[in-house]
Write an enzyme that holds these catalytic residues in place. Structure first.
Site, short mmCIF file in Angstrom:
data_model
loop_
_atom_site.label_atom_id
_atom_site.label_comp_id
_atom_site.label_asym_id
_atom_site.label_seq_id
_atom_site.Cartn_x
_atom_site.Cartn_y
_atom_site.Cartn_z
N GLY A 167 6.80 -4.18 10.46
CA GLY A 167 5.72 -4.26 9.48
C GLY A 167 6.27 -4.58 8.10
O GLY A 167 6.63 -3.68 7.34
N PHE A 185 0.80 -1.23 0.00
CA PHE A 185 0.00 0.00 0.00
C PHE A 185 0.83 1.28 0.00
O PHE A 185 0.28 2.36 0.12
CB PHE A 185 -0.94 0.01 1.21
CG PHE A 185 -1.81 -1.23 1.28
CD1 PHE A 185 -2.82 -1.43 0.36
CD2 PHE A 185 -1.59 -2.19 2.24
CE1 PHE A 185 -3.62 -2.57 0.40
CE2 PHE A 185 -2.38 -3.34 2.31
CZ PHE A 185 -3.39 -3.53 1.38
N HIS A 218 -1.70 -0.70 13.54
CA HIS A 218 -2.16 0.69 13.61
C HIS A 218 -3.24 0.92 14.66
O HIS A 218 -3.82 2.00 14.73
CB HIS A 218 -2.64 1.15 12.23
CG HIS A 218 -1.52 1.34 11.24
ND1 HIS A 218 -0.20 1.23 11.61
CD2 HIS A 218 -1.52 1.62 9.93
CE1 HIS A 218 0.56 1.45 10.54
NE2 HIS A 218 -0.22 1.69 9.51
N SER A 256 5.86 -8.09 17.36
CA SER A 256 6.78 -6.96 17.43
C SER A 256 7.26 -6.66 18.86
O SER A 256 8.46 -6.46 19.10
CB SER A 256 6.09 -5.73 16.84
OG SER A 256 6.85 -4.58 17.01
N1 SAH Z 1 5.76 -1.91 5.39
C1 SAH Z 1 4.85 -2.74 4.60
C2 SAH Z 1 3.42 -2.67 5.10
C3 SAH Z 1 3.22 -3.17 6.50
S1 SAH Z 1 1.51 -3.46 6.83
C4 SAH Z 1 4.88 -2.33 3.14
O1 SAH Z 1 5.37 -1.27 2.81
O2 SAH Z 1 4.38 -3.04 2.30
C5 SAH Z 1 1.55 -3.77 8.56
C6 SAH Z 1 2.14 -5.11 8.94
O3 SAH Z 1 2.32 -5.10 10.35
C7 SAH Z 1 1.25 -6.33 8.63
O4 SAH Z 1 1.93 -7.20 7.75
C8 SAH Z 1 1.01 -6.99 10.00
O5 SAH Z 1 1.07 -8.41 9.99
C9 SAH Z 1 2.12 -6.42 10.84
N2 SAH Z 1 1.79 -6.34 12.26
C10 SAH Z 1 0.74 -5.72 12.81
N3 SAH Z 1 0.77 -5.81 14.15
C11 SAH Z 1 1.89 -6.53 14.44
C12 SAH Z 1 2.49 -6.98 15.68
N4 SAH Z 1 1.92 -6.70 16.85
N5 SAH Z 1 3.63 -7.70 15.60
C13 SAH Z 1 4.19 -7.99 14.41
N6 SAH Z 1 3.68 -7.58 13.22
C14 SAH Z 1 2.55 -6.87 13.24
MG MG Z 2 1.70 1.73 6.14
#
Ligand code: SAH
Ligand code: MG
Length: 208
Positions: free
Chosen positions: A43, A16, A141, A121
């Site tokens: 992420g 995205f 988020h 995370s």
């Molecule tokens: N940076 C990426 C987009 C990340 S989308 C790009 O540019 O394409 C957000 C990601 O965060 C998702 O894949 C989701 O699995 C991860 N995520 C959300 N909460 C998380 C958590 N608590 N621990 C680990 N990963 C997490």
């Molecule tokens: Mg993003």
């Protein structure tokens, strides 16, 4: 900066992040002093931002760690706005972006510089001791995940290192609050970080 081929690949990768923000990420990462430590993103999703950052890491002589449990954020789950049905592992009944990430990074020739860390995370942050030259937060988020990423990861940024935050929307009409209210504002208000650039929803701060 990226070669035309690298840029084309990053732009086309699944995800995205708009091209102007990807390029701003590249520009910011190009400024880092890798003597401070490696780069890390929270992420991964399918590896789009890693396609922007990976080539920069290589040229600077460092690596990019990318942390994700690969089960998707709240807004990626079935019935939510950002769900992509083909990312569900039907055998498990949960999302699994890891195979897509692996394919993307393989095809981009970045397997030696983009290193996946698969897990929650906050747990990874808790056990992570290496100072970072560059931290990109683009994980969960919701309020709680955003607060945990702020608390767990921002102290790992070395003095002089950079903190980039995605999906920062000062105007509620543009998007969700937590990256703005629970990561960006606390970082600025801590007095430890100063803003160096803003592009779309991307903010880049330097640890003073
Ligand atoms: N940076 C990426 C987009 C990340 S989308 C790009 O540019 O394409 C957000 C990601 O965060 C998702 O894949 C989701 O699995 C991860 N995520 C959300 N909460 C998380 C958590 N608590 N621990 C680990 N990963 C997490
Ligand atoms: Mg993003």
């Amino acid at each position: 900066m990226l070669t035309d081929e690298e840029l084309a690949r990053a732009t086309k990768a699944r995800g995205f992040m708009p091209p102007d923000e990807g390029l701003a990420l590249v520009e910011a990462a190009s400024l880092v002093d890798v003597a401070l430590g490696p780069m890390l993103e929270v992420g991964t999703y399918c590896g789009k931002s890693a396609c922007y950052l990976g080539p920069v890491a290589r040229r600077l002589g460092t690596v990019l760690f990318t942390v994700d449990h690969h089960r998707g954020s709240e807004e990626n789950q079935v019935g939510w706005e950002w769900h992509e049905p083909d990312l569900v592992d039907s055998g498990v009944g949960k999302m699994d972006t890891l195979p897509f990430f692996r394919r993307t990074v393989h095809d981009a020739g970045l397997e030696d510089v983009v290193i996946a860390v698969v897990g929650e995370s906050a747990t990874v942050a808790h056990h992570w001791a290496t100072p970072l030259s560059f931290l990109f937060i683009d994980g969960g988020h919701g309020v709680e995940p955003a607060r945990r990423d702020y608390a767990g990861w921002t102290p790992k940024v070395a003095s002089g290192g950079l903190l980039a935050i995605h999906d920062v929307f000062p105007d509620p009409a543009d998007g969700g609050r937590p990256p703005y209210e629970d990561i960006y504002l606390p970082a600025l208000n801590s007095g430890l970080f100063a803003e160096i650039s803003a592009t779309g929803s991307l903010r880049v701060l330097r640890r003073t």
